[in-house]
Design a protein around this motif. Sequence first.
Motif, short mmCIF file in Angstrom:
data_model
loop_
_atom_site.label_atom_id
_atom_site.label_comp_id
_atom_site.label_asym_id
_atom_site.label_seq_id
_atom_site.Cartn_x
_atom_site.Cartn_y
_atom_site.Cartn_z
N GLY A 157 -74.51 -2.77 30.77
CA GLY A 157 -74.00 -1.43 30.54
C GLY A 157 -72.66 -1.16 31.18
N THR A 158 -72.30 -1.93 32.21
CA THR A 158 -71.06 -1.66 32.94
C THR A 158 -69.90 -2.54 32.48
OG1 THR A 158 -71.67 -3.23 34.70
CG2 THR A 158 -72.33 -0.92 34.98
N ALA A 159 -70.20 -3.67 31.84
CA ALA A 159 -69.14 -4.61 31.47
C ALA A 159 -68.09 -3.95 30.58
CB ALA A 159 -69.74 -5.83 30.78
N THR A 160 -68.53 -3.36 29.49
CA THR A 160 -67.59 -2.76 28.54
C THR A 160 -66.97 -1.48 29.09
OG1 THR A 160 -68.77 -3.70 26.66
CG2 THR A 160 -67.30 -1.87 26.21
N MET A 161 -67.80 -0.60 29.65
CA MET A 161 -67.26 0.67 30.15
C MET A 161 -66.31 0.46 31.31
SD MET A 161 -68.02 3.09 28.18
CE MET A 161 -67.17 4.30 29.23
N GLY A 162 -66.54 -0.56 32.12
CA GLY A 162 -65.63 -0.85 33.22
C GLY A 162 -64.24 -1.19 32.72
N VAL A 163 -64.18 -2.01 31.68
CA VAL A 163 -62.89 -2.38 31.09
C VAL A 163 -62.25 -1.17 30.41
CG1 VAL A 163 -61.77 -3.80 29.34
CG2 VAL A 163 -63.54 -4.79 30.81
N ILE A 164 -63.04 -0.40 29.70
CA ILE A 164 -62.51 0.80 29.04
C ILE A 164 -61.88 1.74 30.05
CG2 ILE A 164 -63.19 2.94 27.85
CD1 ILE A 164 -65.18 1.26 26.23
N ASN A 165 -62.56 1.96 31.16
CA ASN A 165 -62.05 2.89 32.18
C ASN A 165 -60.76 2.39 32.82
OD1 ASN A 165 -64.02 4.91 31.97
ND2 ASN A 165 -65.44 3.75 33.23
N LYS A 166 -60.55 1.07 32.83
CA LYS A 166 -59.30 0.52 33.37
C LYS A 166 -58.14 0.69 32.40
CE LYS A 166 -61.45 -3.01 36.30
NZ LYS A 166 -61.65 -4.47 36.51
N ASN A 167 -58.46 0.81 31.11
CA ASN A 167 -57.42 0.86 30.09
C ASN A 167 -57.18 2.23 29.49
OD1 ASN A 167 -56.42 -2.06 29.12
ND2 ASN A 167 -58.54 -2.23 29.85
#
Length: 281
Positions: free
Chosen positions: A164-174
């Motif tokens: 659950g955190t892999a994609t959202m973590g990247v999204i939040n960085k971008n």
Amino acid sequence: MQLELEQIRDQQKATWNKFSPGWRKWDDFTMNWLKPLGEEIIHALQLKPTDNVLDVAGGTGEPGLTIASIVKNGQVVITDLAEGMLEVARDHASKKGMTNIQTQVCDASELPFEDETFDAISCRLGFMYFPDMLQAAKEMARVLKPGGRIATAIWGTPDKNFWGTATMGVINKNMQLPAPPPGSPGLFRCSAPGFITNLFEQAGLKNITETEVRGKLPCGNNDTYWNFTNDVVAPVVAALSKADAATIDKIKQEVFRVVDEKCPDQKAALDYGAVIISGRK
């Protein structure tokens, strides 16, 4: 119900109806992944063949359908806020030839059942989306018979849920995304240790236990993981709907790199951690 909570409820209803086609598409994949959570819930409920069971926020039908195969001389009522999700559940029940299944569109905070109606209640991954979680717990306790059992599953802390955190973590960085209001529905809203236990205690339940379930989301490859999250994980879809094609492609490639770092065999089997909380009335 307060106006603010009604707005959250209506937003949840619209969201889950919108995503019901995606859940239908991925249903076999998702239900196989979540099966261990349902099995632990069923174990905690100690079901008898004659039990009448309520499955709250039952979505596309599990664990309610499996429960119905156990309570062969009883009845299972599967509820959900979204009619689109329950349509999938009814289709499954029809294909299996099940006759002891009913579905009911309703709000978990306003259950349309008489006091002390059910022998057991299941709720897999529902509490984190209820606008008023305490009221939902009280409603479940109200419709549960004395001595009846309730069991629910919630996601554990983010550090145990790389899926659950892999994609959202990247999204939040971008992307610059607005922070959700405190207490808003979300994957990890109930993850604090003892959170649901406290709700159950306030609702008058006793003999409360917690059991952790750990496992993997078995995607097989990065493309499957990406497509799955883009079809059924609401925060991902909502965020990427605001991004242009170049940003989406950049995020996708970064997600693939992050997943490969965690899963060097490139089979994209991503960790999850859930907690099953059960209690008795």
